[in-house]
Structure formats: structure tokens, C-alpha cells
Design a protein around this motif. Structure first.
Motif, short mmCIF file in Angstrom:
data_model
loop_
_atom_site.label_atom_id
_atom_site.label_comp_id
_atom_site.label_asym_id
_atom_site.label_seq_id
_atom_site.Cartn_x
_atom_site.Cartn_y
_atom_site.Cartn_z
N GLU B 22 40.59 27.76 44.57
CA GLU B 22 41.48 27.87 43.40
C GLU B 22 41.52 29.29 42.83
O GLU B 22 42.58 29.83 42.55
N ASP B 23 40.31 29.87 42.66
CA ASP B 23 40.23 31.20 42.03
C ASP B 23 40.94 32.24 42.88
O ASP B 23 41.59 33.14 42.37
N MET B 24 40.77 32.10 44.21
CA MET B 24 41.40 33.07 45.11
C MET B 24 42.91 32.94 45.01
O MET B 24 43.62 33.95 44.93
N PHE B 27 44.03 34.55 41.95
CA PHE B 27 43.88 36.01 42.04
C PHE B 27 45.08 36.61 42.79
O PHE B 27 45.68 37.58 42.34
N LEU B 28 45.43 35.98 43.91
CA LEU B 28 46.59 36.44 44.68
C LEU B 28 47.85 36.37 43.82
O LEU B 28 48.70 37.25 43.85
N PHE B 29 47.92 35.33 43.03
CA PHE B 29 49.06 35.17 42.14
C PHE B 29 49.20 36.38 41.22
O PHE B 29 50.26 36.96 41.06
N ARG B 30 48.08 36.77 40.64
CA ARG B 30 48.11 37.87 39.68
C ARG B 30 48.46 39.21 40.33
O ARG B 30 48.89 40.13 39.66
N LEU B 31 48.25 39.30 41.62
CA LEU B 31 48.67 40.52 42.32
C LEU B 31 50.16 40.46 42.62
O LEU B 31 50.77 41.44 43.02
#
Lengths: 671, 70
Positions: B22-24, B27-31
Motif C-alpha cells: 500500500e505504502d509503495m 508513494f508512486l502516486f505522489r511522484l
């Protein structure tokens, strides 16, 4: 008044902070250099005579943290109530940066946006309509170039003017249940849509980011699994060769001449004084400290070169190329950065581990990073290379290479002990734009280091040497030790019990034990203490020593063969680092079990490596095993047994947990 | 298809991201890497690739590049 500096990783926050405060905090061209909060007063020329504190924060992509250092930032801006926020935006990546900006604007704290790296945009022909951006965001926006100090006073004057006020948000998150993942997702999508619309209307690019450029071609070579590793090895070899075999020693030779002249002058002017005073001042203080300072040029050249590497953007490429190898032993590609920083100093290296997301990988890296010889160990290496191996460059190369091997072996050992099973470990690394490294910056970084080194020599090392000199000159009833009765000194009686433990390693004499022990206070002390206890100085002046047979004298005085000398050198390189680095390890690991495990591992490694070198080396060179083989072997076997025992126990524990889970499943709600 | 099977130099639209972490994912989303957004494959090797997401370059390892479907 406090102004917080927040923004994406590698947007130039610390560079701006350094320019505004005059500090020299660590900067580098990759994401995640700053791992903790730093604060300092802004210079008067920017603050206009007011007391303004700048707070530098680690980089973050958003308010929801992913890595440990990101959470420091979101927590700070949420809870510490700064009077204003300067949001540093990487102008070359506006489309990503404004996501975080839009979140910062929601906090109600006045925000000033610094569109940093404006110089790169100008070069690439990317135009941003600053006025339109400012209107859309509802906050002041200024173009800046932190590396040249451009635009900084505009930003800071505006931030001071607005401080303490409020901020209207152009985009407000809807009132949703933050526990509901799909609602949060949908909300974030809307936010990105808002950001995308702004970027579209204010930014004009000449070069699209999707185009392949010459820097991409270079990257594909540098990150190639074979070529990339060979290039990295060649680059590091050059760094060591220039700093420790060529330029460094050249300058050091010249410096040592001056130190010797000074020492003679001190000894000369103390001729009339009591012998003990002259011994203390000329041999103990000037000689011991001088022996350490003589190696300063090697450390300085090394720092200069490493600073160039950190500044140009190569570090990110190195972690990419090393990731597959490090992953195989249970570490991460990001573990490379602490290792390279560790060639300078272990403390920042251990702190740099904070960017590693997985806790086990993070702890393991901070435990292993100090196996790479740090700057303080350079004098030790150079001394032994000079005195026992006629200054051979291979000693230094071998020390670093072997350190790397120990990191891999240590990582495998930790993998075994912690019962680590294959787990999905993702690796993503931003490749920053290449940058011509700034000679000015590298020079500054080098002088900073030189200053710290000299201060250390003039304080800790000076005190240690004085204490060692006094302890060596007196016995327990405070009588001056007679010549020929050195074994009765305070130092000898304290160090002797430790020396017994070192017999199986080939150097069981109290002088060497004392030097190794003072090394835990600061590794340079090994050289300083050896200089004092053997009454030797100017170790580095190999050529001159050779002319007078001096290198041999050093070797003779210590009574070591080349095998035992190598064993002693490696013992000092791979035992636990200095106390300061152990302290850093403690605060990064946040676990007493891991800390003691680390110290145990390092002690065991140093002991085992020295034992093997001495015993096998003696076997090869003299045809028989060295003294104390059996007791040493027993000690090493005990360590092996301890490792197996702990490993078994962790595994059993895992199995137990696993069993419990299975039973839970079988019997339903029994627990 | 998975990102690693794509053609270097081409820009694709992200279809699905599933890293089982989930966190990964977020994180990709925020990039800026999420469904419907463009992603450019700059270069690829056997077990990793370099991509352009928004205006940044990133290196992704095998696991990540197989979790991103375009």
C-alpha cells in the motif's frame, strides 16, 4: 521568528539554508542528504537586523510520509507552528513539486514559494509565468538560484513580512474520512488534477522530459551492471590513489618538515627544563599531535574529491548500479551512499542510513557502514603502509576493498542471524540532473573538514596524548619510570591484561594494546599513542626515513613483522568505530539489542580477521603457526557458536510465531 | 503489458499499479505515477529500467517495473 524550509528532496533547501545562515550543512546532488532538522539564525544582511531562525527540514514529496526522514518534515510543519514556510520548489520539476505545495498552503501558515534552480530552466529554455503562478497559488512566488545566492533576499524579506499572518488555500481537501483509502485516493487524484491544470497554464517547455538526451545515454552506461561497476571501481581507485599515494603524501611530506622543525625548536628551548617536562611537551604533545596532523593533507585531498563526487549527481547512479548486488546480501542500493560517505567520516554515514525505508536494511547498513575505513583511519593506514610496506599503495587499496568485502559478509551474517527470508524490497531512485561540480564548494567542504580535524587534534587527541604520556612516565606511586623499567608504568599495567587477549593475533604487547584502546576515543589516537609510547614521530616521511633507515627503525621499535603489522592494522580498521560513531549508531538503531549486536559483530570481525591474517600469514611465511593459536581458535569458535546459537534462536522464534498463526487459523477464535 | 516489456523511448499511459504494498503504491502516486498518467520508458536493462514520470527521471528495479502495467 522561525521560518521553515520545506520542499521535495533535492530541491536545494539546504543550499539555500547555508547561503542564508552562513552554515555549512551537508549538501549533495541526490535526494535525501538532509535527514534531520537543522536550525540557525539568518544573517543580518538578509534578516534586516531581526532575529529570524531558519529551520531546514528533510525533503518530502507530500504530507504523508514514506521514509523515516519524510515524517520529520510533515510532523514539524504540522505541530511546531513556524511563523512562515518557505517552500522550495524544484522549478525543473514543477509538475511534481506543486502537489506538496498545495498541501502546505492548506496549513494556514503564510507560504512563500522559491522557484529554485531557475538557472537550469533558463539554460533548458523552460519558461514559467511567475505572476500567473503566484495568482493561482495565492502566495508570493520568486525565482531563485540558491547555488549563486540569487533571489534569496526577495524570498526571505517577503517571508518576514508575512510571518505570523494567515494563508488562504487555493485547493482545500474535502472533508473525508482519512481512514477510507478509496476516498483519500480520489481526493489525491483531484489534487493532482488541480496541480496539472496550473502547470499547463504557467509552464512552457522547450525540451520535453520524455525526450532522450545525452545525459540519458551516459546514465544507461553508468547504470549498466558490468560497465557501471567497473567505472565505479575505477573512480574510487582514483580517489584513493590521488589522496593517499600521490597528491596527499606530496603535501604531507612538506608539512611534516615544518612540524619536525617546530618539535626540534621546542625540545631545544626546553633543554634547561626538567627532563619530564621536555618529554611531555616535545615528545608527548608536539610529537603525538604532530604525528596526527602530518596526515591532514591526505584527509583533505580525499574530502575534496568526495565532495566533487557528491556534488555532480554520480551518487544516485552508483546506488542504482549497486542495488542488485546489495539486494542479494539483504541490503539496499541506498546502502551505497552511507558506504561512500563513510570514507570521510562514519557519523554522517550512519545518519545517512535514515533514508533507507526498510528497518532491517537500515539497521544492518548502519551497523556495517563503518567497516569502510574513515578519514580518521587514513593516518593509521598510511603509517603502517609507510613503516612496514615501504609506502606501498596496495595496502590502502586492500584496506578499502577488504572493508567492502566485510560489509558483504557482515550483511550475509545479519541476514542469517535475523532469520531474514526473501521479502519484496522495492528500489526506486530519482536520478538527479547532472551538474558541473563546484570547485568552490568542494574547497569549502575540504576546509571545513580540515578545521574539524585540527580542532580534534588540538583537543581530544592532545588530551589523550598528554594522558598517555603521563601514564607512561609514572608508576602507580607517582615515581618517574626508569629507563629499562617501562613495564612498571601505569599505562603498561592497565594495558597489559588487554594485551594478553591479543597474543593469538600476534601483537600481545601493552604498547599496541594501549594504542588500540585509545583508538576508540578517536581513531587518529592509534597513531598519536604509538608515536608517544615508542618515542617516534614523522611516520609519514617515508622517503627521508628510508634514507636514514628510519622506516626500519619504526618497524624495529614496534617489533612487528609485516604479517603482524598487517594483522594489527586490520584489527584497528575493523573493530568498532570511535565512541562518537557508536553513539550515532545507537540513535539510528533505536534498539539496545541491535546496538550490542553491532558492537559484538565489529569486535568479533576485527578479532577474527587479525587472527586469521597472523596465523595463516605466519604459516605461509615461516612454515609454522603463530603463538597462541589454540586459545585464539577457541575464542573464534566461541564467537561462531554464539552466532549460530542466536541465529537458531531467532529461527525457532519465527517458527513458533508461524505455528501460532497456523493454529489460529485452524481453531478459529481460540486466542 | 508490464513496463519491462515496453519499447524504450515511447510514452505510455499507466493502466494499473500493483506493488502489493500500500505504502509503495501511494508513494508512486505522489511522484505522479498512477492510472491514467503518462510514463516514458527512457531505457531498460534485463532487470531494471529508467523512466520519466512528470519531469523527473527514476530508476526502477525489477519488482517495481513488473508491478507497473502500461
Amino acid at each position: 521568528m522561525r521560518i521553515a524550509f520545506a520542499g521535495n528532496p533535492n530541491s536545494g533547501k539546504t543550499t539555500m539554508y547555508n547561503a542564508l545562515t552562513g552554515r555549512s550543512e551537508k549538501v549533495g546532488n541526490w535526494g535525501g542528504v538532509t535527514v534531520g532538522t537543522k536550525e540557525y539564525k539568518i544573517k543580518d544582511e538578509y534578516a534586516g537586523g531581526r532575529e529570524v531562525i531558519a529551520v531546514d527540514l528533510p525533503g518530502a514529496y507530500s504530507m504523508s510520509p514514506f521514509t523515516p526522514e519524510e515524517s520529520i518534515t510533515s510532523e514539524y510543519v504540522r505541530t511546531a507552528n513556524p511563523d512562515a514556510i518557505v517552500n522550495i520548489v524544484d522549478a525543473t520539476n514543477l509538475s511534481r513539486s506543486l502537489f506538496f505545495t498545495s498541501q502546505l498552503l492548506e496549513l494556514g501558515i503564510p507560504v512563500v514559494v522559491a522557484l529554485n534552480k531557475a538557472d537550469i530552466n533558463a539554460k533548458e529554455g523552460t519558461e514559467i509565468d511567475v505572476k500567473a503562478l503566484s495568482d493561482k497559488l495565492g502566495c508570493p512566488v520568486f525565482e531563485t538560484t540558491s547555488t549563486e545566492g540569487k533571489g534569496l533576499s526577495d524570498v526571505i524579506t517577503k517571508a518576514i513580512e508575512l510571518a505570523g499572518g494567515t494563508q488562504n488555500a487555493p485547493y482545500m481537501q474535502a472533508n473525508i474520512n482519512l481512514q477510507d483509502k478509496s476516498a483519500v485516493d480520489a481526493e489525491d487524484r483531484k489534487r493532482y488534477k488541480f496541480v496539472n491544470e496550473i502547470v499547463e497554464s504557467v509552464e512552457k517547455r522547450k525540451i520535453l522530459s520524455s525526450e532522450t538526451t545525452s545525459s540519458d545515454k551516459a546514465d544507461s552506461v553508468l547504470t549498466n551492471p558490468i560497465a557501471g561497476i567497473l567505472i565505479f571501481a575505477a573512480v574510487m581507485y582514483c580517489v584513493f590513489w590521488v589522496s593517499q599515494a600521490w597528491l596527499g603524501p606530496m603535501v604531507a611530506d612538506w608539512l611534516v618538515g615544518w612540524i619536525e622543525t617546530f618539535q626540534e625548536w621546542v625540545a631545544g628551548s626546553l633543554e634547561e627544563s626538567p627532563a619530564i617536562l621536555s618529554a611531555l611537551l616535545a615528545d608527548g604533545i608536539v610529537g603525538g599531535v604532530g604525528a596526527v596532523v602530518g596526515f591532514l593533507p591526505l584527509v583533505m585531498v580525499m574530502y575534496f574529491l568526495i565532495a566533487l563526487l557528491e556534488d555532480c549527481g554520480y551518487m544516485a547512479r552508483v546506488s542504482v548500479v549497486m542495488d542488485p548486488i546489495f539486494k542479494r546480501v539483504g541490503l539496499s542500493g541506498k546502502s551505497v551512499i552511507p558506504v561512500v560517505i563513510g570514507t570521510g567520516c562514519g557519523i554522517p554515514a550512519i545518519m545517512a542510513c535514515r533514508t533507507i525505508r526498510d528497518e532491517r536494511e537500515r539497521r544492518a547498513t548502519s551497523m556495517l557502514a563503518t567497516f569502510i575505513p574513515c578519514g580518521a583511519k587514513i593516518p593509521v593506514i598510511a603509517l603502517f603502509a609507510g613503516a612496514f610496506f615501504s609506502g606501498a599503495g596496495w595496502v590502502s587499496t586492500l584496506s578499502y576493498f577488504f572493508g567492502l568485502v566485510l560489509i558483504f559478509l557482515g550483511a550475509l551474517l545479519i541476514k542469517y542471524i535475523t532469520g531474514y527470508k526473501y521479502r519484496e524490497s522495492f528500489f526506486i531512485m530519482e536520478l538527479p540532473k547532472w551538474k558541473t561540480p563546484s570547485l568552490k564548494f568542494a574547497f569549502k567542504s575540504m576546509m571545513e573538514r580540515a578545521k574539524a580535524y585540527i580542532i580534534k587534534a588540538a583537543t581530544i587527541i592532545l588530551i589523550c596524548n598528554t594522558v598517555v604520556q603521563v601514564m607512561q612516565s609514572f608508576d602507580w606511586s607517582f615515581n618517574v619510570v626508569e629507563e629499562g623499567a617501562e613495564n612498571t608504568s601505569i599505562l603498561a599495567s592497565i594495558a597489559s591484561p588487554f594485551a594478553i587477549l591479543l597474543i593469538p593475533l600476534g601483537f600481545g604487547v601493552w604498547q599496541l594494546a594501549a594504542a588500540a584502546i585509545t583508538g576508540f576515543i578517536a581513531k587518529e589516537n592509534v597513531v598519536g599513542t604509538l608515536a608517544v609510547v615508542y618515542g617516534l614521530t614523522a611516520f609519514i616521511d617515508v622517503e627521508e626515513l628510508e634514507l636514514t633507515g628510519g622506516a626500519n627503525n619504526v618497524a624495529m621499535a614496534m617489533g612487528l613483522t609485516s604479517v603482524t603489522a598487517l594483522a594489527y592494522l586490520f584489527f584497528n580498521l575493523y573493530t568498532p568505530p570511535c565512541f562518537a560513531a557508536i553513539g550515532a549508531m545507537n540513535s539510528e538503531m533505536k534498539s539496545k539489542a541491535w546496538l550490542w549486536g553491532a558492537i559484538g559483530l565489529q569486535l568479533g570481525t576485527g578479532y577474527t580477521v587479525a587472527f586469521l591474517i597472523y596465523q595463516l600469514g605466519t604459516l605461509f611465511t615461516e612454515g609454522h603457526l603463530g603463538t597462541g593459536f589454540i586459545p585464539g581458535l577457541i575464542a573464534v569458535l566461541c564467537m561462531v557458536a554464539a552466532v549460530i546459537y542466536i541465529g537458531k534462536r531467532t529461527r525457532a522464534h519465527f517458527d513458533e510465531q508461524y505455528n501460532l498463526h497456523r493454529n489460529d487459523g485452524k481453531h478459529g477464535a481460540t486466542a | 503489458m508490464a513496463l519491462l516489456d515496453a519499447e524504450p523511448g515511447m510514452t505510455y499511459t499507466v493502466k494499473e499499479i500493483n506493488t502489493s504494498d500500500e505504502d509503495m503504491n501511494s508513494f508512486l502516486f505522489r511522484l505522479g505515477c498512477y492510472e491514467g498518467e503518462p510514463i516514458t520508458l527512457i531505457s531498460k536493462k534485463k532487470k531494471s529500467c529508467i523512466v520519466a514520470i512528470k519531469d523527473g527521471r527514476y530508476n526502477l528495479d525489477e519488482l517495481l517495473s513488473e508491478a507497473i502495467m502500461v
